[in-house]
Design a protein around this motif. Sequence first.
Motif, mmCIF file in Angstrom:
data_model
loop_
_atom_site.group_PDB
_atom_site.id
_atom_site.type_symbol
_atom_site.label_atom_id
_atom_site.label_comp_id
_atom_site.label_asym_id
_atom_site.label_seq_id
_atom_site.Cartn_x
_atom_site.Cartn_y
_atom_site.Cartn_z
ATOM 1 N N SER A 1 0.798 -1.223 0.000
ATOM 2 C CA SER A 1 0.000 0.000 0.000
ATOM 3 C C SER A 1 0.833 1.276 0.000
ATOM 4 O O SER A 1 0.289 2.376 -0.104
ATOM 5 C CB SER A 1 -0.933 0.013 1.220
ATOM 6 N N ASN A 2 2.148 1.154 0.096
ATOM 7 C CA ASN A 2 3.001 2.342 0.164
ATOM 8 C C ASN A 2 4.422 1.939 -0.235
ATOM 9 O O ASN A 2 5.164 1.405 0.577
ATOM 10 C CB ASN A 2 2.978 2.930 1.573
ATOM 11 N N TRP A 3 4.777 2.172 -1.489
ATOM 12 C CA TRP A 3 6.079 1.722 -1.960
ATOM 13 C C TRP A 3 6.647 2.686 -2.998
ATOM 14 O O TRP A 3 5.961 3.570 -3.476
ATOM 15 C CB TRP A 3 5.987 0.310 -2.528
ATOM 16 N N ARG A 4 7.915 2.478 -3.290
ATOM 17 C CA ARG A 4 8.571 3.325 -4.291
ATOM 18 C C ARG A 4 9.471 2.472 -5.172
ATOM 19 O O ARG A 4 9.945 1.401 -4.768
ATOM 20 C CB ARG A 4 9.394 4.421 -3.622
ATOM 21 N N ALA A 5 9.688 2.963 -6.392
ATOM 22 C CA ALA A 5 10.567 2.300 -7.348
ATOM 23 C C ALA A 5 11.644 3.280 -7.780
ATOM 24 O O ALA A 5 11.347 4.416 -8.152
ATOM 25 C CB ALA A 5 9.764 1.821 -8.560
ATOM 26 N N THR A 6 12.894 2.861 -7.717
ATOM 27 C CA THR A 6 14.025 3.688 -8.138
ATOM 28 C C THR A 6 14.854 2.910 -9.164
ATOM 29 O O THR A 6 14.678 1.702 -9.334
ATOM 30 C CB THR A 6 14.902 4.081 -6.942
ATOM 31 N N ASN A 7 15.767 3.626 -9.831
ATOM 32 C CA ASN A 7 16.603 3.004 -10.871
ATOM 33 C C ASN A 7 15.741 2.246 -11.877
ATOM 34 O O ASN A 7 16.084 1.154 -12.320
ATOM 35 C CB ASN A 7 17.634 2.057 -10.243
ATOM 36 N N MET A 8 14.621 2.845 -12.236
ATOM 37 C CA MET A 8 13.674 2.206 -13.131
ATOM 38 C C MET A 8 14.191 2.189 -14.565
ATOM 39 O O MET A 8 14.789 3.145 -15.042
ATOM 40 C CB MET A 8 12.336 2.930 -13.068
ATOM 41 N N ASP A 9 13.958 1.086 -15.240
ATOM 42 C CA ASP A 9 14.303 0.944 -16.653
ATOM 43 C C ASP A 9 13.168 0.161 -17.304
ATOM 44 O O ASP A 9 13.111 -1.058 -17.225
ATOM 45 C CB ASP A 9 15.629 0.206 -16.808
ATOM 46 N N THR A 10 12.246 0.875 -17.940
ATOM 47 C CA THR A 10 11.008 0.287 -18.432
ATOM 48 C C THR A 10 10.835 0.555 -19.918
ATOM 49 O O THR A 10 11.164 1.632 -20.404
ATOM 50 C CB THR A 10 9.804 0.865 -17.652
ATOM 51 N N PHE A 11 10.304 -0.437 -20.635
ATOM 52 C CA PHE A 11 10.041 -0.298 -22.062
ATOM 53 C C PHE A 11 8.579 -0.604 -22.352
ATOM 54 O O PHE A 11 8.019 -1.583 -21.848
ATOM 55 C CB PHE A 11 10.909 -1.268 -22.879
ATOM 56 N N ILE A 12 7.940 0.264 -23.148
ATOM 57 C CA ILE A 12 6.651 -0.029 -23.787
ATOM 58 C C ILE A 12 6.936 0.004 -25.274
ATOM 59 O O ILE A 12 7.013 1.079 -25.883
ATOM 60 C CB ILE A 12 5.571 0.991 -23.408
ATOM 61 N N ASN B 1 9.534 2.669 -26.564
ATOM 62 C CA ASN B 1 9.521 3.810 -25.644
ATOM 63 C C ASN B 1 10.162 3.404 -24.318
ATOM 64 O O ASN B 1 9.650 2.532 -23.601
ATOM 65 C CB ASN B 1 8.088 4.277 -25.408
ATOM 66 N N ASN B 2 11.273 4.025 -23.983
ATOM 67 C CA ASN B 2 12.046 3.675 -22.792
ATOM 68 C C ASN B 2 11.889 4.746 -21.716
ATOM 69 O O ASN B 2 12.117 5.933 -21.956
ATOM 70 C CB ASN B 2 13.527 3.526 -23.166
ATOM 71 N N PHE B 3 11.482 4.341 -20.503
ATOM 72 C CA PHE B 3 11.262 5.246 -19.387
ATOM 73 C C PHE B 3 12.228 4.901 -18.254
ATOM 74 O O PHE B 3 12.356 3.737 -17.868
ATOM 75 C CB PHE B 3 9.822 5.139 -18.868
ATOM 76 N N THR B 4 12.889 5.914 -17.722
ATOM 77 C CA THR B 4 13.808 5.727 -16.598
ATOM 78 C C THR B 4 13.463 6.731 -15.501
ATOM 79 O O THR B 4 12.744 7.706 -15.735
ATOM 80 C CB THR B 4 15.271 5.926 -17.037
ATOM 81 N N GLY B 5 13.998 6.485 -14.295
ATOM 82 C CA GLY B 5 13.760 7.423 -13.205
ATOM 83 C C GLY B 5 13.196 6.734 -11.987
ATOM 84 O O GLY B 5 13.593 5.603 -11.647
ATOM 85 N N ALA B 6 12.255 7.395 -11.312
ATOM 86 C CA ALA B 6 11.716 6.886 -10.052
ATOM 87 C C ALA B 6 10.275 7.350 -9.882
ATOM 88 O O ALA B 6 9.859 8.373 -10.435
ATOM 89 C CB ALA B 6 12.562 7.370 -8.873
ATOM 90 N N PHE B 7 9.519 6.583 -9.105
ATOM 91 C CA PHE B 7 8.174 7.008 -8.726
ATOM 92 C C PHE B 7 7.784 6.314 -7.432
ATOM 93 O O PHE B 7 8.408 5.330 -7.001
ATOM 94 C CB PHE B 7 7.148 6.704 -9.836
ATOM 95 N N SER B 8 6.764 6.852 -6.780
ATOM 96 C CA SER B 8 6.255 6.250 -5.542
ATOM 97 C C SER B 8 4.741 6.099 -5.636
ATOM 98 O O SER B 8 4.072 6.830 -6.376
ATOM 99 C CB SER B 8 6.624 7.114 -4.330
ATOM 100 N N TYR B 9 4.217 5.142 -4.879
ATOM 101 C CA TYR B 9 2.781 4.852 -4.882
ATOM 102 C C TYR B 9 2.322 4.764 -3.427
ATOM 103 O O TYR B 9 2.946 4.084 -2.604
ATOM 104 C CB TYR B 9 2.518 3.533 -5.604
ATOM 105 N N LYS B 10 1.224 5.463 -3.116
ATOM 106 C CA LYS B 10 0.666 5.416 -1.768
ATOM 107 C C LYS B 10 -0.848 5.282 -1.841
ATOM 108 O O LYS B 10 -1.530 6.107 -2.447
ATOM 109 C CB LYS B 10 1.031 6.688 -0.986
ATOM 110 N N LYS B 11 -1.366 4.233 -1.233
ATOM 111 C CA LYS B 11 -2.804 4.010 -1.217
ATOM 112 C C LYS B 11 -3.433 4.833 -0.105
ATOM 113 O O LYS B 11 -2.939 4.864 1.018
ATOM 114 C CB LYS B 11 -3.098 2.526 -0.990
ATOM 115 N N THR B 12 -4.539 5.532 -0.410
ATOM 116 C CA THR B 12 -5.248 6.325 0.591
ATOM 117 C C THR B 12 -6.721 5.917 0.603
ATOM 118 O O THR B 12 -7.166 5.096 -0.201
ATOM 119 C CB THR B 12 -5.129 7.830 0.282
#
Length: 423
Positions: A289-300, A303-314
């Motif tokens: 319910s509350n996490w973060r992702a760093t050193n991201m390396d994602t492909f669609i 299309n390549n996405f890098t960086g970080a994001f966080s997710y928090k359930k409310t």
Amino acid sequence: FLKFLEFIGHKPEVYAQSTYRTARSSLELSGTLNQIKIAVSNFALDKTEVSGILGIKRDRRNAFFAALESESINFDNYMPPLTSEEQKLPPLEQTKVILNKLKFLNDVDMHAELSLKLGIYNKVPFENTVLNFDSNAGVIDLKKFEIGQIGNASFALEGKVKDLGINPSLENTKYKISTPDFNAFKNKLEIQLPAWPLFSLSRNFESEGIISGTLNNANVRSSAKLDKTNASYQGRLFTQDDKLFFRGNLEIKTPDFVDFINQIDIDYNPTNVGTSIFTFKADVEGRSSNWRATNMDTFIGPNNFTGAFSYKKTDKLPIIKANMEANMFEFDRFIFAPQRRIAPQVSKKQNTFLNKPSWDSTSMNYEPFKKFELNGKFAIKNLSYLNNDIENVQFMLDIKNNTIDNSIVVVINIVNRNRTRHS
């Protein structure tokens, strides 16, 4: 039979009224007072029948040998059930309680080869069980532990288990689990997962890995496949205040990005996106319910996405914070695809100005953006829009209360045929 056991001073705890009524056995004994071999050709207790060989060696530590098989055993009739408090415990704590019931193995050495076609424990049936293990000085070496069917799944375990009765731990313990009906499996074992179509509609599930550590703090290397989606995790799993946390590296791969997004309950159906392979790699930390992702390396697709994001359930909507970069992003494929309009022809004889311009009538699907709140900073090296390329786009985006904040700041560097314009 119960009265006989009481007469010889070994009356057991009775957990079902129909137990310890009758017993019979045919045995062959051989050996000495310090080393006994017992051949069990016909042992029956109530409706439970067991056959095989038992061996006992009396020494500083008693040693046992058992090679036994049975058609069916209802362990609930002869073992204490989980208490109401234990039944409310999280799955890991329940597992610890069950393992601690085997703490008597700390005081004996044993070699066991056991086979059971049908068993019941804690009202859960399991079939075709094979258990081969050695117990030595409190360390159990599982040579083979397989359950052919439990909760509509098969299960296998191999490795070492230690510290029974204290804080059970695993050492390089391998596991494997598979089921043809994941939804029925998770419901049977009361596994708590998000109410996503990914978990409720998927069928085939397979997972295997290695675990070392205690049930409250372990190092894990695991891989899983749920229908078309593959995932792997390597890192720690640990509990704090009865909540499960993770810290490690996560990889996900699925052949259809749009289908996967809808499977995690986001209404996303762009018209111009074909099948695009989706891969996600990142270091992840937190809990569900509350996490973060760093050193991201994602492909669609490409299309390549890098960086970080966080997710928090409310209690209202999930909150996502992001700081991401992309090598390219095809806006009109993934977000919005307005129609190209041809400028109307104006007659030379008309003494009027050009026709009044109008907004494109193509509707944009805002539904995916109503599922969360977003605060993000983004940079795109090459933004594709209606077959036009816009380079080095940077913007900040806030989505809250189903609206896009008016204070969005956009910095765009447009490069087109040696002409540069900033806006």
